[in-house]
Design a protein around this motif. Structure first.
Motif, PDB file in Angstrom:
ATOM      1  N   GLU A   3      10.454 115.409  70.275  1.00  0.00           N
ATOM      2  CA  GLU A   3      10.229 115.110  71.725  1.00  0.00           C
ATOM      3  C   GLU A   3       8.613 115.624  71.944  1.00  0.00           C
ATOM      4  OE1 GLU A   3      11.757 118.442  74.245  1.00  0.00           O
ATOM      5  OE2 GLU A   3      11.552 120.136  72.780  1.00  0.00           O
ATOM      6  N   MET A   4       8.190 115.919  70.665  1.00  0.00           N
ATOM      7  CA  MET A   4       6.686 116.134  70.820  1.00  0.00           C
ATOM      8  C   MET A   4       5.702 115.145  70.478  1.00  0.00           C
ATOM      9  SD  MET A   4       7.339 119.485  71.113  1.00  0.00           S
ATOM     10  CE  MET A   4       5.788 119.936  71.154  1.00  0.00           C
ATOM     11  N   LEU A   5       6.196 114.083  70.344  1.00  0.00           N
ATOM     12  CA  LEU A   5       5.621 112.896  70.395  1.00  0.00           C
ATOM     13  C   LEU A   5       5.284 112.482  71.995  1.00  0.00           C
ATOM     14  CD1 LEU A   5       7.490 110.580  67.863  1.00  0.00           C
ATOM     15  CD2 LEU A   5       5.367 111.880  67.527  1.00  0.00           C
ATOM     16  N   PRO A   6       3.771 112.125  71.817  1.00  0.00           N
ATOM     17  CA  PRO A   6       3.537 111.608  73.359  1.00  0.00           C
ATOM     18  C   PRO A   6       4.114 110.246  73.517  1.00  0.00           C
ATOM     19  CG  PRO A   6       1.576 111.318  71.839  1.00  0.00           C
ATOM     20  CD  PRO A   6       2.673 112.326  71.265  1.00  0.00           C
ATOM     21  N   PRO A   7       4.153 109.623  74.607  1.00  0.00           N
ATOM     22  CA  PRO A   7       4.664 108.358  75.016  1.00  0.00           C
ATOM     23  C   PRO A   7       4.040 106.987  74.120  1.00  0.00           C
ATOM     24  CG  PRO A   7       4.263 109.515  77.102  1.00  0.00           C
ATOM     25  CD  PRO A   7       3.627 110.297  75.976  1.00  0.00           C
ATOM     26  N   ARG A   8       2.696 107.217  73.992  1.00  0.00           N
ATOM     27  CA  ARG A   8       2.229 106.009  73.562  1.00  0.00           C
ATOM     28  C   ARG A   8       2.656 106.110  71.846  1.00  0.00           C
ATOM     29  NH1 ARG A   8      -2.315 109.499  74.390  1.00  0.00           N
ATOM     30  NH2 ARG A   8      -3.141 110.542  72.485  1.00  0.00           N
ATOM     31  N   THR A   9       2.800 107.448  71.354  1.00  0.00           N
ATOM     32  CA  THR A   9       3.187 107.397  70.017  1.00  0.00           C
ATOM     33  C   THR A   9       4.821 106.919  69.739  1.00  0.00           C
ATOM     34  OG1 THR A   9       1.717 109.156  69.564  1.00  0.00           O
ATOM     35  CG2 THR A   9       3.307 108.773  67.840  1.00  0.00           C
ATOM     36  N   ARG A  10       5.380 107.389  70.888  1.00  0.00           N
ATOM     37  CA  ARG A  10       7.053 107.008  70.947  1.00  0.00           C
ATOM     38  C   ARG A  10       7.080 105.406  70.845  1.00  0.00           C
ATOM     39  NH1 ARG A  10      10.271 110.861  74.962  1.00  0.00           N
ATOM     40  NH2 ARG A  10       9.548 112.886  74.137  1.00  0.00           N
ATOM     41  N   ASN A  11       5.988 104.950  71.568  1.00  0.00           N
ATOM     42  CA  ASN A  11       6.336 103.300  71.714  1.00  0.00           C
ATOM     43  C   ASN A  11       5.832 102.863  70.315  1.00  0.00           C
ATOM     44  OD1 ASN A  11       6.891 103.461  74.231  1.00  0.00           O
ATOM     45  ND2 ASN A  11       4.895 103.001  75.074  1.00  0.00           N
ATOM     46  N   PHE A  12       4.804 103.449  69.547  1.00  0.00           N
ATOM     47  CA  PHE A  12       4.468 102.975  68.214  1.00  0.00           C
ATOM     48  C   PHE A  12       5.655 103.254  67.130  1.00  0.00           C
ATOM     49  CE2 PHE A  12       2.747 103.509  64.282  1.00  0.00           C
ATOM     50  CZ  PHE A  12       1.922 102.608  64.002  1.00  0.00           C
ATOM     51  N   GLN A  13       6.344 104.485  67.180  1.00  0.00           N
ATOM     52  CA  GLN A  13       7.541 104.727  66.258  1.00  0.00           C
ATOM     53  C   GLN A  13       8.801 103.598  66.543  1.00  0.00           C
ATOM     54  OE1 GLN A  13       7.166 106.463  63.700  1.00  0.00           O
ATOM     55  NE2 GLN A  13       5.394 107.217  64.050  1.00  0.00           N
ATOM     56  N   LEU A  14       8.924 103.531  67.804  1.00  0.00           N
ATOM     57  CA  LEU A  14      10.142 102.562  68.181  1.00  0.00           C
ATOM     58  C   LEU A  14       9.672 101.079  67.558  1.00  0.00           C
ATOM     59  CD1 LEU A  14      10.645 103.761  71.658  1.00  0.00           C
ATOM     60  CD2 LEU A  14      12.269 103.824  69.842  1.00  0.00           C
ATOM     61  N   ALA A  15       8.676 100.327  67.783  1.00  0.00           N
ATOM     62  CA  ALA A  15       8.035  99.484  67.420  1.00  0.00           C
ATOM     63  C   ALA A  15       7.950  99.218  65.913  1.00  0.00           C
ATOM     64  CB  ALA A  15       6.868  98.934  68.010  1.00  0.00           C
ATOM     65  N   GLN A  16       7.548 100.119  65.382  1.00  0.00           N
ATOM     66  CA  GLN A  16       7.702 100.278  63.645  1.00  0.00           C
ATOM     67  C   GLN A  16       8.834 100.229  63.393  1.00  0.00           C
ATOM     68  OE1 GLN A  16       8.151 102.922  61.482  1.00  0.00           O
ATOM     69  NE2 GLN A  16       6.515 102.964  59.912  1.00  0.00           N
ATOM     70  N   GLN A  17       9.724 100.896  63.745  1.00  0.00           N
ATOM     71  CA  GLN A  17      11.299 100.990  63.354  1.00  0.00           C
ATOM     72  C   GLN A  17      11.911  99.618  63.355  1.00  0.00           C
ATOM     73  OE1 GLN A  17      13.072 103.767  61.711  1.00  0.00           O
ATOM     74  NE2 GLN A  17      14.042 101.795  61.121  1.00  0.00           N
ATOM     75  N   VAL A  18      11.537  99.181  64.489  1.00  0.00           N
ATOM     76  CA  VAL A  18      12.195  97.684  64.723  1.00  0.00           C
ATOM     77  C   VAL A  18      11.543  96.671  63.855  1.00  0.00           C
ATOM     78  CG1 VAL A  18      12.142  95.513  66.407  1.00  0.00           C
ATOM     79  CG2 VAL A  18      12.412  97.785  67.288  1.00  0.00           C
ATOM     80  N   GLY A  19      10.283  96.688  63.349  1.00  0.00           N
ATOM     81  CA  GLY A  19       9.639  96.236  62.589  1.00  0.00           C
ATOM     82  C   GLY A  19      10.304  95.943  61.120  1.00  0.00           C
ATOM     83  N   LEU A  20      10.660  97.411  60.601  1.00  0.00           N
ATOM     84  CA  LEU A  20      11.137  97.482  59.281  1.00  0.00           C
ATOM     85  C   LEU A  20      12.688  96.971  59.172  1.00  0.00           C
ATOM     86  CD1 LEU A  20      10.122 101.549  58.673  1.00  0.00           C
ATOM     87  CD2 LEU A  20       9.331  99.580  57.546  1.00  0.00           C
ATOM     88  N   LEU A  21      13.396  96.837  60.295  1.00  0.00           N
ATOM     89  CA  LEU A  21      14.606  96.440  60.289  1.00  0.00           C
ATOM     90  C   LEU A  21      14.584  94.835  60.542  1.00  0.00           C
ATOM     91  CD1 LEU A  21      16.165  98.851  62.814  1.00  0.00           C
ATOM     92  CD2 LEU A  21      16.796  98.782  60.270  1.00  0.00           C
ATOM     93  N   ILE A  22      13.756  94.290  61.343  1.00  0.00           N
ATOM     94  CA  ILE A  22      14.027  92.870  61.501  1.00  0.00           C
ATOM     95  C   ILE A  22      13.088  91.995  60.655  1.00  0.00           C
ATOM     96  CG2 ILE A  22      14.763  93.147  63.908  1.00  0.00           C
ATOM     97  CD1 ILE A  22      12.059  92.246  65.039  1.00  0.00           C
ATOM     98  N   CYS A  23      11.984  92.602  60.049  1.00  0.00           N
ATOM     99  CA  CYS A  23      10.960  91.978  59.182  1.00  0.00           C
ATOM    100  C   CYS A  23      11.150  92.360  57.821  1.00  0.00           C
ATOM    101  CB  CYS A  23       9.629  92.207  59.742  1.00  0.00           C
ATOM    102  SG  CYS A  23       9.238  91.709  61.326  1.00  0.00           S
ATOM    103  N   GLU A  24      12.534  92.585  57.409  1.00  0.00           N
ATOM    104  CA  GLU A  24      12.791  92.988  56.073  1.00  0.00           C
ATOM    105  C   GLU A  24      12.389  92.142  55.245  1.00  0.00           C
ATOM    106  OE1 GLU A  24      16.160  95.381  53.025  1.00  0.00           O
ATOM    107  OE2 GLU A  24      16.294  94.579  55.041  1.00  0.00           O
ATOM    108  N   GLY A  25      12.681  90.705  55.504  1.00  0.00           N
ATOM    109  CA  GLY A  25      12.381  89.650  54.611  1.00  0.00           C
ATOM    110  C   GLY A  25      10.971  89.306  54.586  1.00  0.00           C
ATOM    111  N   PRO A  26      10.301  89.013  55.440  1.00  0.00           N
ATOM    112  CA  PRO A  26       9.013  88.987  55.427  1.00  0.00           C
ATOM    113  C   PRO A  26       7.957  90.211  54.621  1.00  0.00           C
ATOM    114  CG  PRO A  26       9.561  88.334  57.610  1.00  0.00           C
ATOM    115  CD  PRO A  26      10.706  88.824  56.938  1.00  0.00           C
ATOM    116  N   ILE A  27       8.421  91.201  55.032  1.00  0.00           N
ATOM    117  CA  ILE A  27       7.874  92.363  54.263  1.00  0.00           C
ATOM    118  C   ILE A  27       8.085  92.310  52.634  1.00  0.00           C
ATOM    119  CG2 ILE A  27       7.756  94.797  53.619  1.00  0.00           C
ATOM    120  CD1 ILE A  27       8.182  94.954  56.753  1.00  0.00           C
TER     121      ILE A  27
END
Length: 415
Positions: free
Chosen positions: A155-179
């Motif tokens: 809960e200590m993450l500001p909104p912009r950082t929450r968005n970034f962490q959410l997007a980063q986690q999505v990337g780690l999951l759906i881009c596993e092959g390209p990575i």
């Protein structure tokens, strides 16, 4: 040719070690060596990196258990990841395409990006997002549990950082092959390096989601690279915005080439990237005359600098401090300085009716060398003998110390 130039610069830094002083090596010796035996030169570079890492570990851990194991570590994972990013000019087309596809698949709304990412994780990836209260999971700002299919954010993450962490986690999951494809084609030598690179590529995807390529490039041009205005437009932090500016290298739709560096108060360079040709110190301390180090003298304010390197290349650089905290009165707060720079030739070539394409250069005479600060990569590689900030003698230059005469520095020759 670019690889050979990079190899030559790396070897120059390695041979700047005091160990080689008695051999009288000069720049032309190194250039001839690289041209004649590039494979052997690469082997020497690897040996030099291992020597430096071992010496540093021994100095820091002398008397501690496990020193011998650490001495064999060779190149540090952050250095390998930095080389990977630099080799790709910090542009990864497959991740850009995946980020653009996510906007269509998830029907993201720029005015409520968090809700769209949470919905995509829940509906498409069957992952629930939970907000952890302060003290519930100390030390972690994001934690993904694949067994429970649960992503926890502090809960200590500001909104912009929450968005970034959410997007980063999505990337780690759906881009596993390209990575994995990017990592498999790399020269990363350890598991730690691969894992750190995976995090970096996930971060790249997160930035590409928060700041879609074409809209961000158009806004950057329109706002003349005003980082604060771009951050307000895309709801991103100062550092996130700077990172994204370095990645605008899509063929046929490129942004201005620039370099970026992040340092702490002790002078440690924790992030670096160059698309301008400027060289950062890899072995040893950087030039203290760079404005990024002086930014700590005026926290929160921009510092501008016209700089000229020993090779004659001129750069316009800006730097400011960026505080970081985790919330709460007793929480630790850190301070970094972020430095950005553009080659003056590029700024003048892209000048238009509104002047130069970078707002920070307003009122600056880019054609005037009189106020340019004469900087270098590091003391051991800089040939400016009359520099009052010189801390070490130049590679291959005899000291010629005269105890009866004092120059501008201990290593400056006096006529």
């Amino acid at each position: 040719q670019d690889d050979d130039a990079e190899l030559e610069r790396d070897l120059l830094e390695i041979f700047a070690e005091p160990l080689f002083e008695e051999h009288g090596l000069v720049n032309t010796d190194v250039a001839d060596f690289v041209a004649a035996n590039p494979q052997v030169a690469r082997a020497v570079r690897a040996l030099g990196r291992s020597y430096r890492a071992g010496r540093q570990d021994r100095a820091e851990l002398d008397g501690e258990e496990g020193v011998l194991e650490l001495l064999g570590s060779g190149r540090l994972p952050p250095e390998e990841v930095s080389d990977l990013v630099q080799a790709h000019f910090n542009h990864f087309p497959t991740l850009e395409a995946a980020a653009e596809d996510l906007w269509d698949r998830a029907k993201l709304d720029p005015d409520d990006l968090q809700a769209g990412l949470v919905r995509f994780l829940r509906d498409e990836l069957t992952i629930d997002v939970r907000i952890a209260r302060m003290g519930e999971d100390p030390g972690a700002v994001r934690r993904y549990d694949p067994e429970r299919r649960e992503l926890t954010l502090s809960e200590m993450l500001p909104p912009r950082t929450r968005n970034f962490q959410l997007a980063q986690q999505v990337g780690l999951l759906i881009c596993e092959g390209p990575i994995d494809d990017i990592l498999d084609r790399s020269t990363l030598s350890t598991v730690d390096s691969r894992q750190l690179a995976r995090v970096a590529l996930g971060n790249y995807f997160g930035s590409a989601v928060l700041m879609p390529y074409e809209p961000f490039l158009e806004a950057a041009r329109r706002q003349r690279y005003d980082i604060e205005l771009l951050g307000h437009r895309f709801r991103t932090s100062f550092e996130q915005t700077c990172h994204r500016l370095t990645s605008l290298r899509r063929p046929g739709s490129e942004g201005l080439p620039l370099h970026m560096v992040r340092v702490d108060v002790a002078g440690n360079i924790s992030k670096k990237f160059s698309a301008t040709g400027i060289r950062f110190a890899r072995f040893g301390a950087a030039c203290s005359l760079w404005n990024v180090f002086q930014a700590f003298l005026t926290p929160g304010r921009f510092r501008h600098q016209m700089s000229v390197m020993p090779d004659g290349e001129r750069y316009f650089c800006v730097a400011t401090t960026v505080p970081k905290g985790r919330g709460g009165y007793h929480a630790a707060h850190t301070m970094h300085a972020i430095g950005l720079g553009w080659n003056v030739r590029d700024l003048r070539a892209h000048a238009g009716k509104k002047g130069v394409p970078v707002v920070y250069a307003d009122g600056v005479d880019l054609g005037q060398d009189g106020n340019a600060v004469r900087i270098g990569v590091s003391c051991r590689l800089c040939d400016r003998q009359d520099c009052a900030q010189r801390a070490f003698p130049q590679l291959g230059t005899p000291l010629g110390v005269d105890p009866w005469v004092k120059g501008v520095s201990a290593f400056a020759p006096v006529p």
